[in-house]
Scaffold this active site. Structure first.
Site, PDB file in Angstrom:
ATOM      1  N   GLY A 121       0.769  -1.248   0.000  1.00 18.16           N
ATOM      2  CA  GLY A 121       0.000   0.000   0.000  1.00 18.16           C
ATOM      3  C   GLY A 121       0.789   1.281   0.000  1.00 18.16           C
ATOM      4  N   CYS A 142     -14.372   3.772 -27.462  1.00 17.45           N
ATOM      5  CA  CYS A 142     -15.642   4.379 -27.826  1.00 17.45           C
ATOM      6  C   CYS A 142     -16.419   4.868 -26.626  1.00 17.45           C
ATOM      7  CB  CYS A 142     -16.462   3.383 -28.621  1.00 17.45           C
ATOM      8  SG  CYS A 142     -15.702   3.087 -30.193  1.00 17.45           S
ATOM      9  N   GLU A 143     -15.814   5.678 -25.808  1.00 22.69           N
ATOM     10  CA  GLU A 143     -16.603   6.362 -24.789  1.00 22.69           C
ATOM     11  C   GLU A 143     -15.900   7.626 -24.330  1.00 22.69           C
ATOM     12  OE1 GLU A 143     -16.711   4.458 -20.708  1.00 22.69           O
ATOM     13  OE2 GLU A 143     -16.607   2.684 -21.995  1.00 22.69           O
TER      14      GLU A 143
HETATM   15  N1  LLP Z   1      -1.163  -6.957  -0.296  1.00 26.42           N
HETATM   16  C1  LLP Z   1      -2.487  -7.085  -0.436  1.00 26.42           C
HETATM   17  C2  LLP Z   1      -3.191  -8.049   0.380  1.00 26.42           C
HETATM   18  C3  LLP Z   1      -3.153  -6.296  -1.378  1.00 26.42           C
HETATM   19  O1  LLP Z   1      -4.471  -6.435  -1.504  1.00 26.42           O
HETATM   20  C4  LLP Z   1      -2.439  -5.378  -2.171  1.00 26.42           C
HETATM   21  C5  LLP Z   1      -3.124  -4.559  -3.159  1.00 26.42           C
HETATM   22  C6  LLP Z   1      -1.057  -5.280  -1.985  1.00 26.42           C
HETATM   23  C7  LLP Z   1      -0.443  -6.086  -1.041  1.00 26.42           C
HETATM   24  C8  LLP Z   1      -0.190  -4.352  -2.795  1.00 26.42           C
HETATM   25  O2  LLP Z   1      -0.564  -3.032  -2.651  1.00 26.42           O
HETATM   26  P1  LLP Z   1       0.352  -1.881  -3.296  1.00 26.42           P
HETATM   27  O3  LLP Z   1       1.676  -1.885  -2.554  1.00 26.42           O
HETATM   28  O4  LLP Z   1       0.559  -2.187  -4.724  1.00 26.42           O
HETATM   29  O5  LLP Z   1      -0.430  -0.651  -3.104  1.00 26.42           O
HETATM   30  N2  LLP Z   1      -5.781  -1.257  -8.697  1.00 26.42           N
HETATM   31  C9  LLP Z   1      -5.510  -0.279  -7.656  1.00 26.42           C
HETATM   32  C10 LLP Z   1      -4.744  -0.872  -6.503  1.00 26.42           C
HETATM   33  C11 LLP Z   1      -5.413  -2.056  -5.889  1.00 26.42           C
HETATM   34  C12 LLP Z   1      -4.587  -2.682  -4.819  1.00 26.42           C
HETATM   35  C13 LLP Z   1      -5.130  -3.992  -4.420  1.00 26.42           C
HETATM   36  N3  LLP Z   1      -4.382  -4.656  -3.422  1.00 26.42           N
HETATM   37  C14 LLP Z   1      -4.770   0.905  -8.262  1.00 26.42           C
HETATM   38  O6  LLP Z   1      -4.494   0.885  -9.442  1.00 26.42           O
HETATM   39  O7  LLP Z   1      -4.501   1.871  -7.563  1.00 26.42           O
END
Ligand code: LLP
Length: 423
Positions: A243, A352-353
């Protein structure tokens, strides 16, 4: 956003900006666009490796790369070579990582709805950890684990912490589909149920409070809650999830992986976390975002009364993040990276949007027009991994660059690839 030239701090570590070109890993972006076509994802291998090494040295052994942020065999092998475990969230991600040659003993399996087949494969190959997420899953695990087919687990808990980020990527609060609540007693119940299954070793708890988080206070609060909750359990691991945020545009600042880990270590000391406990995390975005960028070619420029639309050959199919989360990006012209950017356009894709917007207010040099190759930096995370074939647009190729060479790690999809799914 401004008319200033693009900031070098948004680029991969090895980027060199010349008057008429940019090189990454010693390779010219203009040449890459000519050789591989556009849209194209370009990753700087040196940035990827250095972020992986940073995570491996800042946390204890078992720290993982969250592969959902960007996955292909080459990426899984790279993270493994640099000392990280690989976190997968589905059977599909597990399959790619296993095919890449990364040993199962370095794979951590997540998922809020793991199927019987996914669990069966995880047990059969002997993954490093499986992060248990629901009571239904506990019953499935009970039916699969035997004294000869054992399983090492963590329990995913919901600490009740609200991270400061977009609601779609916030996961630590009580009202969530993930994990077991500490507050309601479900987490305690899950710990006792899992601990009683013969063949299962429970190593500790895991929490992930959300994504694209800039402030470390939510993590510190989580650490305190997790430690208060488990200090008498005799566990040997505590995983704080991923995160950590990254800067996408000029005015954003994010802590580095080392700063994040240092703040967590300080908090661990303050709450009195047992020194035997391995402090773990699973960053995704912080490893891959800045290492990657996307190259597009401009195909149409359309001034209307309110603004000018500049359309490129990709769009929401290779980067759905602006549409989904309102995420901001910047753009630069590959042939004029040091030039001022006085031309304000709405950078749009070919879908197309009307919502197919990559950058609402993009600033580009006055020279940029039809035929120009432009790049959007910091697109290494959740771009390719969330790419789609909307409007039957084939997914771009992905190249890794380093030491003056480029290697294609994922080829461009073709119309034949799309057609081969027809029954
Ligand atoms: N661990 C778990 C259990 C997670 O669910 C996630 C991300 C991570 C680690 C890694 O998180 P990161 O370090 O990449 O923030 N599609 C969204 C982000 C969704 C994240 C989902 N889980 C975006 O593009 O911002």
């Amino acid at each position: 956003m401004s008319a200033e030239p693009i900031l070098a701090s948004l680029m991969p570590d090895t980027a060199t900006l010349h008057g008429d070109d940019v090189t990454i890993g010693g390779v010219s972006l203009r040449d890459l666009a000519a050789t591989y076509g556009t849209p194209l994802f370009v990753y700087d291998e040196s940035t990827l490796r250095s972020r992986c090494r940073e995570a491996a040295s800042a946390f204890d052994d078992g720290v993982a790369f969250a592969s959902k942020s960007f996955l292909c065999g080459a990426m899984a092998r790279l993270a493994f070579e640099e000392g990280l475990c690989i976190d997968v969230a589905t059977g599909g991600e597990l399959d790619i990582v296993l095919r890449s040659g990364v040993p199962a003993s370095r794979i951590i399996v997540h998922g809020n709805n793991k199927s019987h087949d996914e669990l069966e494969r995880a047990v059969a190959v002997g993954v490093h950890r499986l992060v248990v997420d629901s009571f239904d899953e506990i019953e499935r695990i009970r039916s699969l684990v035997t004294p000869s087919a054992t399983l090492d687990c963590l329990i995913r808990v919901t600490p009740g912490v609200e991270a400061h980020t977009h609601e779609f990527v916030r996961t630590g609060q009580e009202d969530t589909k993930f994990g077991f609540s500490v507050m309601t007693g479900d987490a305690r119940k899950a710990i006792s149920l899992v601990s009683e299954i013969p063949g299962v070793t429970l190593h500790g708890v895991h929490a992930h409070i959300g994504s694209q988080i800039f402030e470390v206070d939510g993590y510190l609060e989580t650490m305190k809650i997790l430690w208060d909750f488990t200090k008498d359990d005799g566990f040997d691991e505590l995983c704080i999830g991923g995160g950590l945020g990254v800067a996408y545009v000029a005015d954003e600042r994010a802590p580095s992986i080392s700063q994040w880990a240092a703040a967590l270590r300080r908090a661990a000391e303050e709450v009195g976390l047992d020194a035997r406990i391995r402090l773990l995390a699973e960053p995704g975005r912080a490893i891959v975002a800045q290492a990657g960028m996307t190259l597009y070619r401009v195909g149409a420029v359309k001034p209307v009364t309110q603004r000018t639309y500049m359309a490129v050959d990709g769009g929401m199919s290779d980067n759905p993040r602006p549409v989904l989360y309102g995420s901001g990006y910047e753009a630069f012209d590959v042939d004029h990276p040091l030039a001022p950017r006085p031309q304000e356009v709405r950078l749009v894709g070919k879908h197309c949007e009307s919502g197919d917007v990559l950058i609402d207010e993009a600033w580009l040099p006055s020279e940029t027009g039809v035929g120009s190759v432009i790049a959007t930096p910091v697109t290494g995370a959740y771009g390719y991994s969330m790419a789609s074939n909307y409007n039957r647009v084939p997914r771009p190729a992905v190249v890794f660059v380093g030491d003056g060479k480029a290697r294609e790690v994922l080829r461009r999809e073709t119309f034949d690839d799309l057609a081969c799914l027809e029954a």
